[in-house]
Write a protein that holds these residues in place. Structure first.
Motif, PDB file in Angstrom:
ATOM      1  N   VAL A 113       0.842  -1.193   0.000  1.00 23.03           N
ATOM      2  CA  VAL A 113       0.000   0.000   0.000  1.00 23.03           C
ATOM      3  C   VAL A 113       0.882   1.250   0.000  1.00 23.03           C
ATOM      4  CG1 VAL A 113      -1.815   1.256   1.213  1.00 23.03           C
ATOM      5  CG2 VAL A 113      -1.769  -1.245   1.283  1.00 23.03           C
ATOM      6  N   LEU A 114       0.602   2.164  -0.927  1.00 22.04           N
ATOM      7  CA  LEU A 114       1.330   3.424  -1.013  1.00 22.04           C
ATOM      8  C   LEU A 114       0.354   4.578  -0.853  1.00 22.04           C
ATOM      9  CD1 LEU A 114       4.160   4.727  -1.692  1.00 22.04           C
ATOM     10  CD2 LEU A 114       3.267   4.985  -4.022  1.00 22.04           C
ATOM     11  N   ALA A 115       0.572   5.401   0.178  1.00 18.54           N
ATOM     12  CA  ALA A 115      -0.261   6.592   0.407  1.00 18.54           C
ATOM     13  C   ALA A 115       0.620   7.822   0.277  1.00 18.54           C
ATOM     14  CB  ALA A 115      -0.894   6.533   1.793  1.00 18.54           C
TER      15      ALA A 115
ATOM     16  N   THR B 116      -2.678  12.278  -0.978  1.00 18.70           N
ATOM     17  CA  THR B 116      -3.791  12.586  -1.875  1.00 18.70           C
ATOM     18  C   THR B 116      -4.534  11.332  -2.300  1.00 18.70           C
ATOM     19  OG1 THR B 116      -2.580  14.503  -2.727  1.00 18.70           O
ATOM     20  CG2 THR B 116      -4.456  13.727  -4.020  1.00 18.70           C
ATOM     21  N   THR B 117      -3.765  10.314  -2.658  1.00 21.64           N
ATOM     22  CA  THR B 117      -4.341   9.041  -3.079  1.00 21.64           C
ATOM     23  C   THR B 117      -3.683   7.898  -2.309  1.00 21.64           C
ATOM     24  OG1 THR B 117      -2.750   8.788  -4.883  1.00 21.64           O
ATOM     25  CG2 THR B 117      -4.833   9.885  -5.406  1.00 21.64           C
ATOM     26  N   ILE B 118      -4.353   6.774  -2.286  1.00 21.94           N
ATOM     27  CA  ILE B 118      -3.800   5.569  -1.692  1.00 21.94           C
ATOM     28  C   ILE B 118      -3.954   4.440  -2.704  1.00 21.94           C
ATOM     29  CG2 ILE B 118      -5.968   4.978  -0.512  1.00 21.94           C
ATOM     30  CD1 ILE B 118      -4.165   3.912   1.797  1.00 21.94           C
TER      31      ILE B 118
ATOM     32  N   ALA C 266       0.411  -5.799 -16.896  1.00 24.00           N
ATOM     33  CA  ALA C 266      -0.615  -5.109 -17.693  1.00 24.00           C
ATOM     34  C   ALA C 266      -1.728  -4.531 -16.837  1.00 24.00           C
ATOM     35  CB  ALA C 266      -1.204  -6.066 -18.726  1.00 24.00           C
ATOM     36  N   TYR C 267      -1.710  -4.821 -15.517  1.00 24.17           N
ATOM     37  CA  TYR C 267      -2.830  -4.458 -14.659  1.00 24.17           C
ATOM     38  C   TYR C 267      -2.495  -3.296 -13.737  1.00 24.17           C
ATOM     39  CZ  TYR C 267      -4.082  -9.140 -16.194  1.00 24.17           C
ATOM     40  OH  TYR C 267      -4.340 -10.246 -16.959  1.00 24.17           O
ATOM     41  N   THR C 268      -3.430  -2.364 -13.649  1.00 23.40           N
ATOM     42  CA  THR C 268      -3.288  -1.212 -12.773  1.00 23.40           C
ATOM     43  C   THR C 268      -3.786  -1.553 -11.378  1.00 23.40           C
ATOM     44  OG1 THR C 268      -3.601   0.298 -14.638  1.00 23.40           O
ATOM     45  CG2 THR C 268      -3.942   1.208 -12.438  1.00 23.40           C
ATOM     46  N   ALA C 269      -3.074  -1.095 -10.374  1.00 24.17           N
ATOM     47  CA  ALA C 269      -3.473  -1.344  -8.992  1.00 24.17           C
ATOM     48  C   ALA C 269      -4.674  -0.488  -8.618  1.00 24.17           C
ATOM     49  CB  ALA C 269      -2.302  -1.066  -8.049  1.00 24.17           C
ATOM     50  N   TYR C 270      -5.367  -0.896  -7.569  1.00 27.70           N
ATOM     51  CA  TYR C 270      -6.542  -0.157  -7.110  1.00 27.70           C
ATOM     52  C   TYR C 270      -6.112   1.137  -6.415  1.00 27.70           C
ATOM     53  CZ  TYR C 270     -10.751   1.023  -4.509  1.00 27.70           C
ATOM     54  OH  TYR C 270     -11.831   1.676  -3.986  1.00 27.70           O
ATOM     55  N   THR C 271      -6.724   2.247  -6.800  1.00 28.56           N
ATOM     56  CA  THR C 271      -6.379   3.559  -6.250  1.00 28.56           C
ATOM     57  C   THR C 271      -7.638   4.299  -5.830  1.00 28.56           C
ATOM     58  OG1 THR C 271      -4.402   3.724  -7.644  1.00 28.56           O
ATOM     59  CG2 THR C 271      -5.238   5.761  -6.702  1.00 28.56           C
ATOM     60  N   GLY C 272      -7.577   4.921  -4.660  1.00 27.64           N
ATOM     61  CA  GLY C 272      -8.681   5.727  -4.169  1.00 27.64           C
ATOM     62  C   GLY C 272      -8.175   7.012  -3.547  1.00 27.64           C
ATOM     63  N   ALA C 273      -9.075   7.951  -3.343  1.00 27.15           N
ATOM     64  CA  ALA C 273      -8.708   9.219  -2.713  1.00 27.15           C
ATOM     65  C   ALA C 273      -8.501   9.018  -1.221  1.00 27.15           C
ATOM     66  CB  ALA C 273      -9.795  10.267  -2.969  1.00 27.15           C
ATOM     67  N   SER C 274      -7.450   9.639  -0.685  1.00 29.95           N
ATOM     68  CA  SER C 274      -7.169   9.534   0.740  1.00 29.95           C
ATOM     69  C   SER C 274      -6.198  10.633   1.140  1.00 29.95           C
ATOM     70  CB  SER C 274      -6.563   8.170   1.078  1.00 29.95           C
ATOM     71  OG  SER C 274      -6.151   8.127   2.426  1.00 29.95           O
ATOM     72  N   SER C 275      -6.431  11.210   2.317  1.00 29.86           N
ATOM     73  CA  SER C 275      -5.514  12.217   2.847  1.00 29.86           C
ATOM     74  C   SER C 275      -4.424  11.597   3.707  1.00 29.86           C
ATOM     75  CB  SER C 275      -6.300  13.249   3.674  1.00 29.86           C
ATOM     76  OG  SER C 275      -6.963  12.607   4.759  1.00 29.86           O
TER      77      SER C 275
END
Length: 242
Positions: A126-128, A131-133, A200-209
């Protein structure tokens, strides 16, 4: 201009031994736990020989726990015993946080011994960044015998089927997930002798502070109403993965 080394140098023949060219091989011969996949530069490792306090532990279900155990070590004398006890979908989760890294290919390896059956094993990178995680996740289901990844759409997608996990013995299976953090993508997944290209696959990303930080997570989800035990050992975090 002469080339090569002196007769007594590293290239000189020997009668009974072979000259080591690979320092990683030398380290393994001296007892290093980095023996399964030697790509990448080691950032941190844990063989669970001293304590479990370096991990943040969270549990769901009465009696669920994570503790050091001498029952079934993979290397050394101890491993982490994760017990999913009573309740609905009981969980045990180990979390280790690191400072925000220079972005590169990051690897997360873990050795797992499933002493009893369980529902899921999850391994996360997990990378935060404030702005995003971004979550690179592999999920294994020993009942369905499936390996899956968490896609950019938030759903699980099957990588392979018929992936068996032998339980009830002192047999550890090795899992390594690699993520390209700079590109926000998955990279590859290793499960014992199997290797899967996930580039070929993008990891899941969401907004996070939250953040900035890097986190690795091991989670075991047990059967509802059962007591499931999983042993974990030899965790390795790497960077600069090819």
């Amino acid at each position: 201009m002469p080339h090569g080394g002196p007769d007594y140098g590293v290239g000189a023949p020997k009668a009974t031994v072979y000259r080591l060219q690979d320092m990683a091989e030398l380290a393994v011969r001296l007892g290093s736990i980095v023996s399964f996949d030697r790509r990448g530069d080691v950032v941190w490792l844990d063989d669970f020989e001293d304590n479990i306090a370096k991990w943040d532990v969270s549990v769901i279900g009465g009696g669920s726990s994570a503790a050091l155990s001498t029952d079934r070590p993979h290397s050394g004398n101890k491993s982490a015993k994760l017990t999913c006890a009573t309740g609905t979908s009981p969980e045990v989760q180990l979390v280790k946080m690191f400072p925000y890294p220079i972005l590169s290919g990051v690897g997360f390896e873990v050795a797992v011994c499933g002493y009893t059956s369980f529902d899921y094993l999850l391994a996360d990178i997990v990378l935060a960044n404030g702005t995003t995680i971004t979550t690179a996740r592999a999920r294994y289901n020993p009942v369905a015998q499936t390996l899956q990844y968490l896609g950019a759409d938030g759903n699980y997608h099957t990588i392979d089927t018929g992936v068996a996990l032998v339980t009830g013995y002192n047999l550890y299976n090795r899992i390594k997930l690699v993520s390209d953090l700079a590109a926000g993508k998955l990279n590859r997944l290793l499960y014992n002798e199997r290797s899967y290209d996930l580039s070929a696959y993008t990891a899941y990303t969401g907004a996070s502070s939250a953040g900035p930080y890097l986190t690795v997570v091991i989670k075991v989800v047990g059967h509802t109403g059962d007591t499931d035990v999983v042993y974990v050992d030899d965790v390795i975090v790497t960077q600069n993965e090819p």
